[in-house]
Design a protein around this motif. Structure first.
Motif, PDB file in Angstrom:
ATOM      1  N   ALA A 123      44.690  -3.453   7.710  1.00 16.42           N
ATOM      2  CA  ALA A 123      44.547  -1.938   8.356  1.00 16.42           C
ATOM      3  C   ALA A 123      45.834  -1.182   7.421  1.00 16.42           C
ATOM      4  CB  ALA A 123      45.086  -1.764  10.289  1.00 16.42           C
ATOM      5  N   ILE A 127      45.778   4.043   9.235  1.00 17.68           N
ATOM      6  CA  ILE A 127      44.847   2.896  10.415  1.00 17.68           C
ATOM      7  C   ILE A 127      45.177   2.513  11.419  1.00 17.68           C
ATOM      8  CG2 ILE A 127      42.650   1.604  10.643  1.00 17.68           C
ATOM      9  CD1 ILE A 127      42.543   4.012   9.204  1.00 17.68           C
ATOM     10  N   VAL A 139      41.052  -5.181  11.208  1.00 17.56           N
ATOM     11  CA  VAL A 139      40.635  -4.899  11.619  1.00 17.56           C
ATOM     12  C   VAL A 139      38.943  -4.447  11.174  1.00 17.56           C
ATOM     13  CG1 VAL A 139      42.546  -3.576  12.734  1.00 17.56           C
ATOM     14  CG2 VAL A 139      40.947  -2.945  10.623  1.00 17.56           C
ATOM     15  N   LYS A 141      35.894  -2.675   9.465  1.00 15.94           N
ATOM     16  CA  LYS A 141      35.409  -1.734   8.906  1.00 15.94           C
ATOM     17  C   LYS A 141      33.879  -1.378   9.226  1.00 15.94           C
ATOM     18  CE  LYS A 141      36.792   1.422   5.536  1.00 15.94           C
ATOM     19  NZ  LYS A 141      37.258   2.025   3.869  1.00 15.94           N
ATOM     20  N   ARG A 143      31.047   1.679   7.927  1.00 16.18           N
ATOM     21  CA  ARG A 143      31.171   2.392   6.792  1.00 16.18           C
ATOM     22  C   ARG A 143      29.180   3.043   6.429  1.00 16.18           C
ATOM     23  NH1 ARG A 143      31.761   5.724   1.828  1.00 16.18           N
ATOM     24  NH2 ARG A 143      33.321   7.508   2.601  1.00 16.18           N
ATOM     25  N   THR A 157      32.926   6.602   9.748  1.00 15.80           N
ATOM     26  CA  THR A 157      33.443   5.556   9.602  1.00 15.80           C
ATOM     27  C   THR A 157      34.559   5.236  10.445  1.00 15.80           C
ATOM     28  OG1 THR A 157      33.566   6.127   6.750  1.00 15.80           O
ATOM     29  CG2 THR A 157      35.472   4.183   7.650  1.00 15.80           C
ATOM     30  N   THR A 158      34.599   3.625  10.834  1.00 15.63           N
ATOM     31  CA  THR A 158      34.932   3.320  11.675  1.00 15.63           C
ATOM     32  C   THR A 158      35.914   2.244  11.446  1.00 15.63           C
ATOM     33  OG1 THR A 158      32.301   4.215  13.536  1.00 15.63           O
ATOM     34  CG2 THR A 158      33.796   2.419  14.335  1.00 15.63           C
ATOM     35  N   TYR A 159      37.161   1.920  12.634  1.00 19.96           N
ATOM     36  CA  TYR A 159      38.028   0.794  12.081  1.00 19.96           C
ATOM     37  C   TYR A 159      38.262   0.290  13.973  1.00 19.96           C
ATOM     38  CZ  TYR A 159      38.623   3.207   8.145  1.00 19.96           C
ATOM     39  OH  TYR A 159      38.973   4.056   6.532  1.00 19.96           O
ATOM     40  N   THR A 162      39.865  -6.627  15.517  1.00 22.02           N
ATOM     41  CA  THR A 162      38.439  -7.233  16.291  1.00 22.02           C
ATOM     42  C   THR A 162      38.882  -8.572  17.565  1.00 22.02           C
ATOM     43  OG1 THR A 162      40.655  -8.858  15.623  1.00 22.02           O
ATOM     44  CG2 THR A 162      38.978  -8.626  13.767  1.00 22.02           C
ATOM     45  N   GLU A 230      37.972   1.645  19.609  1.00 23.07           N
ATOM     46  CA  GLU A 230      38.165   2.382  18.020  1.00 23.07           C
ATOM     47  C   GLU A 230      38.398   3.554  17.644  1.00 23.07           C
ATOM     48  OE1 GLU A 230      34.065   3.297  17.414  1.00 23.07           O
ATOM     49  OE2 GLU A 230      34.470   4.475  19.874  1.00 23.07           O
ATOM     50  N   SER A 232      37.621   5.914  14.527  1.00 23.47           N
ATOM     51  CA  SER A 232      36.579   6.676  13.812  1.00 23.47           C
ATOM     52  C   SER A 232      36.048   8.138  13.373  1.00 23.47           C
ATOM     53  CB  SER A 232      34.921   6.595  15.031  1.00 23.47           C
ATOM     54  OG  SER A 232      35.196   7.770  16.104  1.00 23.47           O
TER      55      SER A 232
END
Length: 247
Positions: A123, A127, A139, A141, A143, A157-159, A162, A230, A232
């Motif tokens: 990250a 982020i 993390v 990712k 997309r 796009t999402t982060y 874990t 999340e 995003s």
């Protein structure tokens, strides 16, 4: 696909019962009413202007002006050499929806993804701040292009920490469906909305012209315990999305 004769009959009925107004406005209103009632679906084509003019006993000029009104309202697209197509529309509540996929399927559409990334990354500072993590923490990712009835409608796009997605490659169509199967349930969502002009690289992905208005939705989701699930960023085509936000 709907029969053009049935559509034209419905338009004629709506046209005959519309309020007093210029004839092209009456016609545009009638066509919009038929589309809204399901007389034609997203992706269907209107009959050719000549056919509409003959069936409705109107001039080609009146037909063309009515279609221009509908195009201005982004209900249709007039494609040179192809025809006039009904644009897909997503009437989407940010507050109550369980996710894009569930919403579109519930309303009779089909959803697919074109995956661009499903991986683990360290990250960056930006982020990490959104997710409440230390910089360089691993993390997930994601997309992807979101497609409705085969047409690209948004770039997402999402982060994800874990703890909530250790194996991003296992996400198929719906992240929320995967979470639900594992007992992970978003409870609260925070949104930030901003209008943007579409960049050239995003325009190519979404199959629109550079500079076209987009709506950027930033979202942070938390579970019932307050854990951030999340962050995003979604770039939505403004000709397709209609968003509802209320408190």
């Amino acid at each position: 696909m709907h029969e053009p004769h049935g559509f034209l009959h419905q338009v004629k009925m709506a046209f005959e019962h519309s309020a007093l107004a210029p004839r092209y406005i009456q016609l545009a209103t009638g066509i919009e009413e038929v589309i809204s009632s399901g007389g034609l679906s997203a992706g269907d084509f209107l009959p050719p202007e000549r056919v509409m003019a003959e069936a409705l006993q109107l001039s080609r000029v009146t037909i063309s002006k009515a279609l221009a009104v509908l195009e201005e309202k982004q209900l249709i697209s007039r494609l040179q050499g192809i025809g006039t197509r009904i644009n897909p529309q997503i009437h989407y509540s940010l507050i109550n929806e369980a996710g894009f996929t569930a919403h579109v399927i519930r309303h009779g559409g089909s959803v697919s993804n074109q995956w661009l990334l499903r991986c683990l990354i360290p990250a960056c500072a930006r982020i990490a701040k959104f997710l409440g993590l230390a910089v360089d923490t691993q993390v997930a990712k994601l997309r992807r292009l979101r497609l409705m009835n085969g047409e690209p409608v948004s770039l997402e796009t999402t982060y994800i920490p874990t703890d909530f997605l250790p194996e991003p490659e296992k996400v198929d169509e719906s992240l929320y469906a995967l979470w639900q199967s594992k007992g992970i349930n978003p409870d609260k969502k925070q949104f930030n909305l901003k209008a943007l002009a579409c960049s050239a690289d995003v325009a190519e992905l979404l199959n629109i012209e550079p500079g076209t208005p987009l709506l950027r939705i930033q979202q942070i989701s938390r579970d019932a315990q307050g854990n951030i699930l999340e962050f995003s960023e979604t770039l939505c085509r403004s000709d397709i999305y209609e968003l509802e936000v209320w408190g």
